[in-house]
Design a protein around this motif. Structure first.
Motif, short mmCIF file in Angstrom:
data_model
loop_
_atom_site.label_atom_id
_atom_site.label_comp_id
_atom_site.label_asym_id
_atom_site.label_seq_id
_atom_site.Cartn_x
_atom_site.Cartn_y
_atom_site.Cartn_z
N GLU A 210 1.04 -1.05 0.19
CA GLU A 210 0.34 -0.11 0.44
C GLU A 210 0.65 1.38 -0.42
OE1 GLU A 210 -4.00 -0.71 2.63
OE2 GLU A 210 -2.40 -1.40 3.47
N LYS A 211 0.24 2.04 -0.60
CA LYS A 211 0.73 3.87 -0.47
C LYS A 211 0.27 4.64 0.23
CE LYS A 211 0.45 3.53 -5.26
NZ LYS A 211 0.86 4.60 -6.04
N LEU A 212 0.90 5.70 1.15
CA LEU A 212 0.22 6.54 1.93
C LEU A 212 0.60 7.46 1.31
CD1 LEU A 212 -0.79 7.59 4.13
CD2 LEU A 212 0.87 7.26 5.47
N ASP A 213 -0.16 8.90 0.81
CA ASP A 213 0.30 10.52 0.61
C ASP A 213 0.24 11.51 2.16
OD1 ASP A 213 0.60 12.71 -0.55
OD2 ASP A 213 -1.30 12.18 -1.86
N PRO A 214 1.68 11.64 2.48
CA PRO A 214 1.77 12.14 3.53
C PRO A 214 0.69 13.66 3.42
CG PRO A 214 3.45 11.25 2.84
CD PRO A 214 3.35 11.39 1.64
N ALA A 215 0.47 13.97 2.44
CA ALA A 215 0.24 15.29 2.04
C ALA A 215 -1.66 15.31 2.23
CB ALA A 215 0.34 15.83 0.42
N SER A 216 -1.91 13.93 2.12
CA SER A 216 -3.73 14.36 2.38
C SER A 216 -4.04 13.45 3.06
CB SER A 216 -4.04 14.02 0.24
OG SER A 216 -3.18 12.04 -0.10
N GLY A 217 -3.35 12.24 3.28
CA GLY A 217 -3.18 11.47 4.74
C GLY A 217 -4.06 9.95 3.17
N LYS A 218 -3.89 9.84 2.74
CA LYS A 218 -4.84 8.46 2.12
C LYS A 218 -4.24 7.73 1.33
CE LYS A 218 -8.31 11.57 0.05
NZ LYS A 218 -9.50 12.07 -1.21
N TRP A 219 -4.54 6.08 1.53
CA TRP A 219 -3.61 5.53 1.53
C TRP A 219 -4.16 4.59 -0.30
CZ3 TRP A 219 -0.30 2.88 3.51
CH2 TRP A 219 -0.02 3.14 4.99
N PHE A 220 -3.26 4.43 -1.07
CA PHE A 220 -3.75 3.87 -2.18
C PHE A 220 -3.51 2.46 -2.37
CE2 PHE A 220 -3.65 8.25 -2.23
CZ PHE A 220 -4.74 8.52 -3.29
N PRO A 221 -3.89 1.64 -3.13
CA PRO A 221 -3.64 0.11 -3.35
C PRO A 221 -2.39 -0.22 -4.57
CG PRO A 221 -5.46 0.20 -4.76
CD PRO A 221 -4.99 1.69 -3.38
N SER A 222 -1.36 -0.92 -4.20
CA SER A 222 -0.23 -0.87 -5.24
C SER A 222 0.09 -2.28 -5.56
CB SER A 222 1.08 -0.13 -4.28
OG SER A 222 2.13 -0.77 -5.32
N ALA A 223 0.70 -2.60 -6.77
CA ALA A 223 0.50 -4.31 -6.72
C ALA A 223 1.72 -4.76 -5.57
CB ALA A 223 1.99 -3.79 -8.86
N THR A 224 1.08 -5.70 -5.75
CA THR A 224 1.64 -7.06 -4.42
C THR A 224 2.94 -7.78 -5.21
OG1 THR A 224 0.02 -8.47 -4.80
CG2 THR A 224 -0.70 -7.21 -3.54
N VAL A 225 3.60 -8.10 -3.97
CA VAL A 225 4.66 -8.86 -4.64
C VAL A 225 4.34 -10.36 -4.93
CG1 VAL A 225 7.01 -8.95 -3.95
CG2 VAL A 225 6.17 -7.83 -3.10
N PRO A 226 4.98 -10.99 -6.22
CA PRO A 226 4.49 -12.39 -6.72
C PRO A 226 5.04 -13.17 -5.57
CG PRO A 226 5.36 -10.86 -8.23
CD PRO A 226 5.64 -9.77 -6.92
N GLY A 227 3.92 -13.99 -5.11
CA GLY A 227 4.36 -14.91 -4.51
C GLY A 227 5.32 -14.64 -3.00
N TYR A 228 4.94 -13.89 -2.53
CA TYR A 228 5.96 -12.95 -1.17
C TYR A 228 5.04 -12.66 -0.01
CZ TYR A 228 10.81 -12.02 -1.54
OH TYR A 228 12.07 -12.17 -1.04
#
Length: 427
Positions: A210-228
């Motif tokens: 996941e990614k957090l934008d410190p400016a807005s305080g919002k979380w965004f999904p991101s690509a998961t690590v394959p098989g990790y």
């Protein structure tokens, strides 16, 4: 004030308003009497002029509306025939705004067009204008085919440093840092804090990213690590990419998260499979960024070996190991050098501090702890964790340790998830 105050216009039948167009005055009078301004498509071209006149007559409401329209429709406004008449200082004021909604490529083309209109007089402003843009973040093809190829830019000696900075950023990524490498808030790109991995229970691990934008305080999904679905792996950022390895017995896999693709890509494998390892990046004086992987455990023994990854060769090679085989230590980079801090030797906690690049001891840390973490900031290394209730810092320039602050609780560090900051990504 003009007609009721002690001003000479009070006694005149006709008052001449200089530097005010008839259409602009019509809009101002309409706003004064009905608190509304009707803007037609063709009047957008006069927004910059009316904005300046609103400032002149202290009409704050008109000022705010015109400013908002300029920010929102800057691309449309800049294409009008009157825009090249806007003075340099006003253009610089617009470029300084974080609310300007236009791509950096559009802004570059607009500034070049503005400068060409009065080439002899405006060449002196070109470097200042381009210096307000995020040139390192423009598309690499646009940078080569449009910006560098422009004759006006080629003739401006003061633009050379800006172009060189952009070139270096395209090669080395975030290793090159300045105010121009930070994206505008309205650009859709931001520096993110990336969190990798998650513990659902004592035996269940996920590869959630996941990614957090410190400016807005919002979380965004991101690509998961394959098989990790693993724990105790290492994560590090290099050239605006995220590298991850470890977390599995004898695993030599290394994965890279590329922001342009928003996907994890397998890169060159480690020469020695590692379960628990430390990773850090170093940028040397010759601008040669490299990634280092140290120890620590391969499933049946502690490791002292260290490897170095070259982005250009996509390969790892062994380098000189540290002086001792240390487990559960911290690895930090500072001023072009790597430092190993704390940890245990044969399960005995040690007051250790090494400088890897020179393979020498430095001043011992004022604690004997393992499972600590370290981070570098402003040429200083800060340490925490290891059940310490204090925050310590090490200054390489003076080779000294000092206590920074008392913590409200004892902190323990376990590499159960990877946290990485300042990763430029699209939201």
């Amino acid at each position: 004030t003009m007609f009721v105050g002690r001003m000479r216009e009070r006694h005149r039948r006709v008052v001449l308003l200089e530097e005010v167009s008839a259409s602009s005055m019509e809009h101002l009078l309409e706003f004064i009497y009905v608190a509304r301004v009707r803007l037609r498509e063709e009047s957008l071209s006069r927004m910059c002029t009316e904005f300046l006149e609103a400032r002149l007559y202290s009409l704050q409401s008109v000022l705010e509306r015109c400013q908002g329209l300029l920010w929102r429709d800057f691309t449309t406004v800049s294409r009008q025939e009157e825009f090249p008449d806007v003075p340099a200082e006003r253009v610089l004021e617009l470029l300084d705004s974080e609310k300007l909604q236009a791509s950096e490529e559009e802004l570059v083309e607009t500034m070049l067009h503005w400068a060409r209109q009065q080439r002899g007089q405006r060449m002196v402003h070109l470097a200042r204008l381009l210096g307000r843009l995020c040139l390192p973040l423009v598309d690499s093809v646009f940078f080569t085919d449009v910006l560098e190829a422009d004759k006006l830019v080629q003739q401006c000696n003061n633009c050379w440093a800006l172009l060189q900075e952009a070139r270096l950023y395209h090669v080395y990524g975030r290793e090159i840092s300045s105010e121009r490498t930070r994206p505008r808030r309205s650009s859709g790109w931001a520096e993110m804090i990336v969190v990798i991995g998650h513990n659902r229970s004592d035996i269940s691990w996920t590869s959630l990213t996941e990614k957090l934008d410190p400016a807005s305080g919002k979380w965004f999904p991101s690509a998961t690590v394959p098989g990790y679905g693993k724990c105790e792996f290492a994560v590090c950022e290099l050239q605006s990419h995220i590298y991850l390895s470890g977390g599995q017995l004898n695993s030599s896999d290394v994965w890279c998260l590329m922001p342009q693709l928003a996907q994890w890509v397998r890169v060159g494998s480690l020469q020695v499979g590692r379960h628990k390892l430390l990773m850090a990046r170093v940028l040397f004086a010759c601008l040669r960024p490299q990634l280092y992987a140290l120890g620590i455990y391969n499933g049946y023994q502690w490791l002292s070996s260290m490897e170095c990854y070259s982005v250009f060769e996509n390969a790892w090679k062994p380098v000189a190991p540290p002086l001792l085989t240390v487990s559960s230590s911290a690895l930090a980079r500072c001023s072009g050098k790597l430092y190993i801090i704390g940890g245990a030797v044969n399960n005995d906690r040690m007051q250790l501090s090494f400088r890897c690049s020179a393979l020498t001891h430095v001043s011992s840390c004022p604690f004997s702890q393992k499972c600590i973490d370290a981070v570098s900031l402003s040429s200083t290394i800060y340490t925490a964790g290891g059940l310490l209730d204090k925050l310590y810092c090490y200054t390489p320039r003076n080779d000294t340790w000092s206590k920074v602050a008392e913590l409200s609780m004892k902190l323990v560090h376990k590499k159960q998830l990877g946290i990485l900051s300042h990763f430029i990504s699209s939201d």
